[in-house]
Enzyme design. Structure first.
Site, PDB file in Angstrom:
ATOM      1  N   ARG A  15       0.834  -1.216   0.000  1.00 22.96           N
ATOM      2  CA  ARG A  15       0.000   0.000   0.000  1.00 22.96           C
ATOM      3  C   ARG A  15       0.867   1.265   0.000  1.00 22.96           C
ATOM      4  NH1 ARG A  15      -0.471   4.684   2.663  1.00 22.96           N
ATOM      5  NH2 ARG A  15      -0.048   3.599   4.625  1.00 22.96           N
ATOM      6  N   ASP A  16       1.518   1.561   1.115  1.00 19.38           N
ATOM      7  CA  ASP A  16       2.326   2.794   1.190  1.00 19.38           C
ATOM      8  C   ASP A  16       3.447   2.743   0.157  1.00 19.38           C
ATOM      9  OD1 ASP A  16       3.704   5.105   2.042  1.00 19.38           O
ATOM     10  OD2 ASP A  16       3.225   4.738   4.133  1.00 19.38           O
ATOM     11  N   HIS A 206       5.285   4.446  12.765  1.00 19.54           N
ATOM     12  CA  HIS A 206       5.308   4.399  11.287  1.00 19.54           C
ATOM     13  C   HIS A 206       6.292   5.472  10.818  1.00 19.54           C
ATOM     14  CE1 HIS A 206       3.069   4.046   7.285  1.00 19.54           C
ATOM     15  NE2 HIS A 206       3.579   5.256   7.147  1.00 19.54           N
ATOM     16  N   HIS A 208       8.919   7.146   8.074  1.00 17.94           N
ATOM     17  CA  HIS A 208       9.497   7.304   6.735  1.00 17.94           C
ATOM     18  C   HIS A 208      10.966   7.667   6.927  1.00 17.94           C
ATOM     19  CE1 HIS A 208       6.001   6.886   3.997  1.00 17.94           C
ATOM     20  NE2 HIS A 208       5.340   7.033   5.143  1.00 17.94           N
ATOM     21  N   CYS A 239       3.828   9.350   0.190  1.00 17.50           N
ATOM     22  CA  CYS A 239       2.434   9.794   0.117  1.00 17.50           C
ATOM     23  C   CYS A 239       2.364  10.907  -0.934  1.00 17.50           C
ATOM     24  CB  CYS A 239       2.015  10.295   1.500  1.00 17.50           C
ATOM     25  SG  CYS A 239       0.464  11.184   1.507  1.00 17.50           S
ATOM     26  N   ASN A 248       9.284   4.197   3.463  1.00 21.67           N
ATOM     27  CA  ASN A 248       9.229   3.771   4.866  1.00 21.67           C
ATOM     28  C   ASN A 248      10.546   3.095   5.247  1.00 21.67           C
ATOM     29  OD1 ASN A 248       6.306   3.319   3.595  1.00 21.67           O
ATOM     30  ND2 ASN A 248       6.059   3.763   5.743  1.00 21.67           N
TER      31      ASN A 248
HETATM   32  P1  HMG Z   1     -13.433  14.224  -1.685  1.00 25.85           P
HETATM   33  O1  HMG Z   1     -13.019  14.922  -2.908  1.00 25.85           O
HETATM   34  O2  HMG Z   1     -13.570  15.022  -0.437  1.00 25.85           O
HETATM   35  O3  HMG Z   1     -14.791  13.456  -1.908  1.00 25.85           O
HETATM   36  O4  HMG Z   1     -12.456  12.989  -1.484  1.00 25.85           O
HETATM   37  P2  HMG Z   1     -16.175  13.965  -2.431  1.00 25.85           P
HETATM   38  O5  HMG Z   1     -17.197  13.267  -1.584  1.00 25.85           O
HETATM   39  O6  HMG Z   1     -16.220  15.461  -2.575  1.00 25.85           O
HETATM   40  O7  HMG Z   1     -16.234  13.316  -3.940  1.00 25.85           O
HETATM   41  C1  HMG Z   1     -15.409  13.766  -4.995  1.00 25.85           C
HETATM   42  C2  HMG Z   1     -15.158  12.597  -5.950  1.00 25.85           C
HETATM   43  O8  HMG Z   1     -14.399  11.593  -5.294  1.00 25.85           O
HETATM   44  C3  HMG Z   1     -16.462  11.916  -6.420  1.00 25.85           C
HETATM   45  O9  HMG Z   1     -16.219  11.387  -7.710  1.00 25.85           O
HETATM   46  C4  HMG Z   1     -16.576  10.735  -5.467  1.00 25.85           C
HETATM   47  O10 HMG Z   1     -17.324   9.658  -5.973  1.00 25.85           O
HETATM   48  C5  HMG Z   1     -15.116  10.339  -5.318  1.00 25.85           C
HETATM   49  P3  HMG Z   1     -16.583  12.215  -9.080  1.00 25.85           P
HETATM   50  O11 HMG Z   1     -18.039  12.566  -8.921  1.00 25.85           O
HETATM   51  O12 HMG Z   1     -15.666  13.415  -9.088  1.00 25.85           O
HETATM   52  O13 HMG Z   1     -16.256  11.240 -10.159  1.00 25.85           O
HETATM   53  N1  HMG Z   1     -14.847   9.633  -4.051  1.00 25.85           N
HETATM   54  C6  HMG Z   1     -14.387   8.388  -3.968  1.00 25.85           C
HETATM   55  N2  HMG Z   1     -14.076   7.481  -4.931  1.00 25.85           N
HETATM   56  C7  HMG Z   1     -13.634   6.285  -4.506  1.00 25.85           C
HETATM   57  N3  HMG Z   1     -13.473   5.974  -3.179  1.00 25.85           N
HETATM   58  C8  HMG Z   1     -13.767   6.853  -2.216  1.00 25.85           C
HETATM   59  C9  HMG Z   1     -14.258   8.116  -2.615  1.00 25.85           C
HETATM   60  N4  HMG Z   1     -14.636   9.217  -1.909  1.00 25.85           N
HETATM   61  C10 HMG Z   1     -14.997  10.130  -2.800  1.00 25.85           C
HETATM   62  N5  HMG Z   1     -13.595   6.536  -0.937  1.00 25.85           N
HETATM   63  C11 HMG Z   1     -11.001  11.421  -0.427  1.00 25.85           C
HETATM   64  C12 HMG Z   1     -12.069  12.489  -0.245  1.00 25.85           C
HETATM   65  C13 HMG Z   1     -10.405  11.115   0.911  1.00 25.85           C
HETATM   66  C14 HMG Z   1     -11.631  10.160  -1.016  1.00 25.85           C
HETATM   67  C15 HMG Z   1      -9.927  11.966  -1.428  1.00 25.85           C
HETATM   68  O14 HMG Z   1      -9.436  13.186  -0.976  1.00 25.85           O
HETATM   69  C16 HMG Z   1      -8.788  10.999  -1.645  1.00 25.85           C
HETATM   70  O15 HMG Z   1      -8.948   9.943  -2.249  1.00 25.85           O
HETATM   71  N6  HMG Z   1      -7.568  11.352  -1.172  1.00 25.85           N
HETATM   72  C17 HMG Z   1      -6.402  10.521  -1.318  1.00 25.85           C
HETATM   73  C18 HMG Z   1      -5.818  10.297   0.046  1.00 25.85           C
HETATM   74  C19 HMG Z   1      -4.670   9.299   0.010  1.00 25.85           C
HETATM   75  O16 HMG Z   1      -4.814   8.201  -0.500  1.00 25.85           O
HETATM   76  N7  HMG Z   1      -3.513   9.670   0.565  1.00 25.85           N
HETATM   77  C20 HMG Z   1      -2.407   8.776   0.694  1.00 25.85           C
HETATM   78  C21 HMG Z   1      -2.603   7.833   1.827  1.00 25.85           C
HETATM   79  S1  HMG Z   1      -2.327   8.568   3.435  1.00 25.85           S
HETATM   80  C22 HMG Z   1      -0.683   8.286   3.749  1.00 25.85           C
HETATM   81  O17 HMG Z   1       0.030   7.858   2.883  1.00 25.85           O
HETATM   82  C23 HMG Z   1      -0.153   8.487   5.126  1.00 25.85           C
HETATM   83  C24 HMG Z   1      -0.004   7.183   5.877  1.00 25.85           C
HETATM   84  O18 HMG Z   1       0.911   6.325   5.212  1.00 25.85           O
HETATM   85  C25 HMG Z   1       0.489   7.419   7.298  1.00 25.85           C
HETATM   86  C26 HMG Z   1       1.757   8.199   7.416  1.00 25.85           C
HETATM   87  O19 HMG Z   1       2.690   8.056   6.627  1.00 25.85           O
HETATM   88  O20 HMG Z   1       1.800   8.954   8.408  1.00 25.85           O
HETATM   89  C27 HMG Z   1      -1.327   6.444   6.006  1.00 25.85           C
HETATM   90 MG    MG Z   2       3.139   6.449   5.274  1.00 26.13          MG
END
Ligand code: HMG
Ligand code: MG
Length: 286
Positions: A15-16, A206, A208, A239, A248
């Protein structure tokens, strides 16, 4: 120094490790990586992410990967940042989910399009739905040390997010050094204080490796009593909304260090070293 007898390692590579990779990785390649890690004895893994595929295209095949993990019988974790995501996760029959909320509100807005407080409100129905289905809940506090947008992140902001997660009933809280800029002093102090404030809570580290201090940060968290860590095969990771962050802590380097210090991980470094080149071959960054 404290060297715990046993350390749990949670593999986050599928995933990450892959989510931020610009080169499209096929579903078959992802399955191969997961199979190899599973065969090497990894018992818990982050493999899928039910986010918007337009923003994170690499995770678009999460439903198919989830089905594959179900068939393997793997304890895997799916990222579920909103209600739509938990609905997708329930449909895919995932055993574990992870919510992720930034202690830095600017990061949170860029990452999941909500402020920190709005995200915590959204967590309530996510937790309720997961609990109804008996799904294990991991809750990340991202950017728990520093932030590429806000700089220093205050400890009280980290505590606030933890408090909400605990009230909602998180099964474990994962403290993320998302941009890899924490140092061992900060890590030791923050984990020690968190464990004093919330003695019943299971914390995970966690890290990086942006500043090449991820292993040192693991060691520092261990001194504060942490015994669970995330890592990524080949050191893959990143990310899309954390500019400048690298991967990581690498699983094989972590297992090597822990094994040599006499801490059991139930993993064999030689087996991991055989998988690492394949994992790296999937990445255009390493
Ligand atoms: P949003 O834009 O606020 O959602 O997304 P919305 O309700 O306004 O909808 C906008 C569009 O997104 C719509 O589609 C929805 O259907 C779609 P459109 O009409 O434009 O075609 N949508 C979705 N589609 C599929 N699955 C969903 C979903 N929700 C809405 N769940 C959302 C909010 C969070 C989904 C968006 O901002 C997003 O996908 N962000 C990506 C976040 C991400 O993946 N970040 C990386 C992971 S976090 C990380 O890496 C840190 C971590 O490793 C820990 C660390 O390192 O500390 C975990
Ligand atoms: Mg991470």
């Amino acid at each position: 120094m404290i060297f715990p007898k046993e350390i749990e390692i949670i593999e986050v590579g599928p995933r990450d490790g892959l989510q931020n990779e610009p080169k499209q990785i096929s579903t078959e390649q992802k399955k191969q990586l997961i199979s190899q890690l599973y065969a090497a004895g990894i018992e818990r893994m982050e493999t899928v992410s039910f986010v918007n595929p337009k923003l994170v295209p690499q995770m678009a095949d999460s439903a198919e990967i989830a089905q594959f993990c179900n068939d393997l019988g793997l304890q895997y974790i799916a990222l579920t940042p909103n209600v739509k995501a938990i609905d997708r996760a329930i449909e895919a029959k995932v055993p574990q989910i992870a919510v992720f909320v930034g202690a830095s509100s600017t990061f949170n807005q860029k990452n999941i399009n909500k402020t920190t407080s709005e995200s915590l409100i959204e967590c309530k129905p996510i937790f309720e739905k997961a609990k109804k289905e008996d799904i294990f809940i991991r809750a990340y506090v991202s950017m728990a040390f520093t932030c590429p947008y806000e700089g220093h992140v205050s400890f009280s902001d980290v505590v606030d997010v933890c408090k909400h997660f605990i009230e909602l009933g998180a099964d474990e809280i994962d403290i993320g050094d998302t941009n890899g800029k924490a140092n061992p002093k900060m890590v030791y102090e923050r984990f020690s204080r968190l464990k004093d404030l919330f003695p019943e809570t299971t914390f995970v580290g966690h890290f990086h490796d942006t500043q090449k201090m991820a292993l040192e940060n693991v060691l520092a968290a261990m001194q504060a009593g942490v015994t669970k860590f995330d890592s990524s095969i080949g050191g893959l990771g990143g990310c899309p909304f954390s500019p400048g962050a690298t991967g990581n802590v690498s699983t094989e380097e972590l297992v090597r260090m822990l094994t040599e210090m006499g801490c059991q991980t139930n993993l064999d470094v030689d087996q991991l070293l055989k998988i690492s080149p394949y994992a790296k071959s999937l990445s255009s960054r390493i």
